[in-house]
Scaffold this motif. Structure first.
Motif, PDB file in Angstrom:
ATOM      1  N   THR A  24       0.846  -1.186   0.000  1.00 47.74           N
ATOM      2  CA  THR A  24       0.000   0.000   0.000  1.00 47.74           C
ATOM      3  C   THR A  24       0.886   1.242   0.000  1.00 47.74           C
ATOM      4  OG1 THR A  24      -0.065   0.185   2.412  1.00 47.74           O
ATOM      5  CG2 THR A  24      -1.743  -1.224   1.370  1.00 47.74           C
ATOM      6  N   ILE A  25       0.287   2.388  -0.275  1.00 48.77           N
ATOM      7  CA  ILE A  25       1.032   3.648  -0.242  1.00 48.77           C
ATOM      8  C   ILE A  25       1.623   3.856   1.146  1.00 48.77           C
ATOM      9  CG2 ILE A  25       0.829   6.159  -0.400  1.00 48.77           C
ATOM     10  CD1 ILE A  25       0.791   4.738  -3.097  1.00 48.77           C
ATOM     11  N   GLY A  26       0.879   3.525   2.181  1.00 50.77           N
ATOM     12  CA  GLY A  26       1.377   3.661   3.545  1.00 50.77           C
ATOM     13  C   GLY A  26       2.584   2.774   3.800  1.00 50.77           C
ATOM     14  N   GLU A  27       2.538   1.531   3.312  1.00 44.95           N
ATOM     15  CA  GLU A  27       3.673   0.623   3.474  1.00 44.95           C
ATOM     16  C   GLU A  27       4.889   1.127   2.702  1.00 44.95           C
ATOM     17  OE1 GLU A  27       1.611  -3.730   4.171  1.00 44.95           O
ATOM     18  OE2 GLU A  27       1.697  -2.943   2.136  1.00 44.95           O
ATOM     19  N   LEU A  28       4.655   1.616   1.494  1.00 48.45           N
ATOM     20  CA  LEU A  28       5.760   2.167   0.708  1.00 48.45           C
ATOM     21  C   LEU A  28       6.409   3.346   1.419  1.00 48.45           C
ATOM     22  CD1 LEU A  28       4.252   2.101  -2.898  1.00 48.45           C
ATOM     23  CD2 LEU A  28       6.302   0.916  -2.129  1.00 48.45           C
ATOM     24  N   THR A  29       5.579   4.217   1.961  1.00 49.87           N
ATOM     25  CA  THR A  29       6.089   5.390   2.657  1.00 49.87           C
ATOM     26  C   THR A  29       6.861   4.975   3.904  1.00 49.87           C
ATOM     27  OG1 THR A  29       4.233   6.686   1.838  1.00 49.87           O
ATOM     28  CG2 THR A  29       5.432   7.585   3.723  1.00 49.87           C
ATOM     29  N   ASP A  30       6.306   4.054   4.681  1.00 48.68           N
ATOM     30  CA  ASP A  30       6.988   3.572   5.885  1.00 48.68           C
ATOM     31  C   ASP A  30       8.316   2.915   5.523  1.00 48.68           C
ATOM     32  OD1 ASP A  30       4.830   4.457   7.356  1.00 48.68           O
ATOM     33  OD2 ASP A  30       3.994   2.455   7.697  1.00 48.68           O
ATOM     34  N   ASP A  31       8.307   2.049   4.519  1.00 47.14           N
ATOM     35  CA  ASP A  31       9.526   1.358   4.107  1.00 47.14           C
ATOM     36  C   ASP A  31      10.585   2.329   3.597  1.00 47.14           C
ATOM     37  OD1 ASP A  31       8.440  -1.078   4.823  1.00 47.14           O
ATOM     38  OD2 ASP A  31       8.001  -1.706   2.766  1.00 47.14           O
ATOM     39  N   SER A  32      10.162   3.333   2.855  1.00 43.71           N
ATOM     40  CA  SER A  32      11.106   4.332   2.341  1.00 43.71           C
ATOM     41  C   SER A  32      11.723   5.137   3.473  1.00 43.71           C
ATOM     42  CB  SER A  32      10.419   5.268   1.349  1.00 43.71           C
ATOM     43  OG  SER A  32      10.010   4.550   0.207  1.00 43.71           O
ATOM     44  N   ALA A  33      10.904   5.487   4.464  1.00 44.69           N
ATOM     45  CA  ALA A  33      11.418   6.236   5.611  1.00 44.69           C
ATOM     46  C   ALA A  33      12.405   5.384   6.404  1.00 44.69           C
ATOM     47  CB  ALA A  33      10.269   6.691   6.503  1.00 44.69           C
ATOM     48  N   GLU A  56      17.657  -2.627   1.689  1.00 44.23           N
ATOM     49  CA  GLU A  56      16.342  -2.850   1.082  1.00 44.23           C
ATOM     50  C   GLU A  56      15.340  -3.071   2.207  1.00 44.23           C
ATOM     51  OE1 GLU A  56      16.614  -6.164  -1.568  1.00 44.23           O
ATOM     52  OE2 GLU A  56      18.119  -5.202  -2.818  1.00 44.23           O
ATOM     53  N   VAL A  57      14.128  -2.551   2.033  1.00 43.84           N
ATOM     54  CA  VAL A  57      13.102  -2.703   3.060  1.00 43.84           C
ATOM     55  C   VAL A  57      11.800  -3.105   2.401  1.00 43.84           C
ATOM     56  CG1 VAL A  57      11.876  -1.601   4.970  1.00 43.84           C
ATOM     57  CG2 VAL A  57      14.197  -0.866   4.414  1.00 43.84           C
ATOM     58  N   LYS A  58      11.163  -4.126   2.948  1.00 40.46           N
ATOM     59  CA  LYS A  58       9.847  -4.543   2.470  1.00 40.46           C
ATOM     60  C   LYS A  58       9.012  -4.917   3.683  1.00 40.46           C
ATOM     61  CE  LYS A  58       7.383  -7.478  -0.764  1.00 40.46           C
ATOM     62  NZ  LYS A  58       7.481  -8.546  -1.737  1.00 40.46           N
ATOM     63  N   ARG A  59       7.972  -4.126   3.902  1.00 33.48           N
ATOM     64  CA  ARG A  59       7.060  -4.317   5.026  1.00 33.48           C
ATOM     65  C   ARG A  59       7.792  -4.364   6.365  1.00 33.48           C
ATOM     66  NH1 ARG A  59       4.247  -7.507   0.934  1.00 33.48           N
ATOM     67  NH2 ARG A  59       2.317  -6.403   0.477  1.00 33.48           N
ATOM     68  N   GLY A  60       8.764  -3.471   6.514  1.00 27.92           N
ATOM     69  CA  GLY A  60       9.494  -3.341   7.766  1.00 27.92           C
ATOM     70  C   GLY A  60      10.655  -4.306   7.940  1.00 27.92           C
ATOM     71  N   VAL A  61      10.831  -5.211   6.998  1.00 25.01           N
ATOM     72  CA  VAL A  61      11.940  -6.152   7.059  1.00 25.01           C
ATOM     73  C   VAL A  61      13.110  -5.564   6.276  1.00 25.01           C
ATOM     74  CG1 VAL A  61      12.758  -8.469   6.506  1.00 25.01           C
ATOM     75  CG2 VAL A  61      10.396  -8.130   7.273  1.00 25.01           C
ATOM     76  N   VAL A  62      14.209  -5.310   6.972  1.00 24.54           N
ATOM     77  CA  VAL A  62      15.393  -4.686   6.380  1.00 24.54           C
ATOM     78  C   VAL A  62      16.351  -5.786   5.933  1.00 24.54           C
ATOM     79  CG1 VAL A  62      17.405  -3.230   6.827  1.00 24.54           C
ATOM     80  CG2 VAL A  62      15.179  -2.630   7.802  1.00 24.54           C
ATOM     81  N   SER A  63      16.825  -5.695   4.697  1.00 23.05           N
ATOM     82  CA  SER A  63      17.863  -6.591   4.187  1.00 23.05           C
ATOM     83  C   SER A  63      19.110  -5.765   3.931  1.00 23.05           C
ATOM     84  CB  SER A  63      17.427  -7.261   2.884  1.00 23.05           C
ATOM     85  OG  SER A  63      16.297  -8.066   3.100  1.00 23.05           O
ATOM     86  N   VAL A  90      15.718  -7.885  10.698  1.00 23.76           N
ATOM     87  CA  VAL A  90      16.843  -7.567   9.823  1.00 23.76           C
ATOM     88  C   VAL A  90      17.372  -8.866   9.225  1.00 23.76           C
ATOM     89  CG1 VAL A  90      19.137  -6.534   9.658  1.00 23.76           C
ATOM     90  CG2 VAL A  90      17.459  -5.578  11.248  1.00 23.76           C
ATOM     91  N   GLU A  91      17.499  -8.888   7.911  1.00 19.72           N
ATOM     92  CA  GLU A  91      18.078 -10.027   7.207  1.00 19.72           C
ATOM     93  C   GLU A  91      19.541  -9.715   6.911  1.00 19.72           C
ATOM     94  OE1 GLU A  91      15.699 -10.663   3.728  1.00 19.72           O
ATOM     95  OE2 GLU A  91      14.081 -11.599   4.875  1.00 19.72           O
TER      96      GLU A  91
END
Length: 104
Positions: A24-33, A56-63, A90-91
């Protein structure tokens, strides 16, 4: 400057994934931040060469991807990423490569 980077990250992140799943736009914004905060903190840390690491971040999971010179640098980078608000996990995709020996 930080605002411009955040806006760029948000615009660059607005895409659907090839597997058909999209955020979602909210997830994209959160992940980008989160991505911006993690990368900024990695670059600011004197013990971690954050310029050479990819975040890289997807749904709060940082790689974290890239090469670090020691196990200590790896652990510090993982610690920094995990400390950012909003990070779910974190991955570790970091490779430890020994620094070349200097002659002399």
């Amino acid at each position: 400057m930080a605002c411009a980077l955040l806006c760029l990250a948000v615009v660059a992140g607005c895409q659907s994934y090839r597997d058909g799943k999209s955020r979602t736009i909210g997830e994209l914004t959160d992940d980008s931040a989160i991505q911006l905060k993690v990368k900024t903190q990695l670059m600011a840390d004197r013990n971690v060469n954050g310029f050479r690491l990819n975040v890289e971040v997807k749904r709060g999971v940082v790689s974290l991807h890239g090469r670090v010179a020691s196990q200590e640098m790896r652990l510090r980078a993982l610690e920094i990423a995990a400390s950012v608000k909003g990070v779910a996990s974190v991955e570790d995709r970091l490779d430890v490569t020994a620094a070349p020996l200097k002659d002399g």
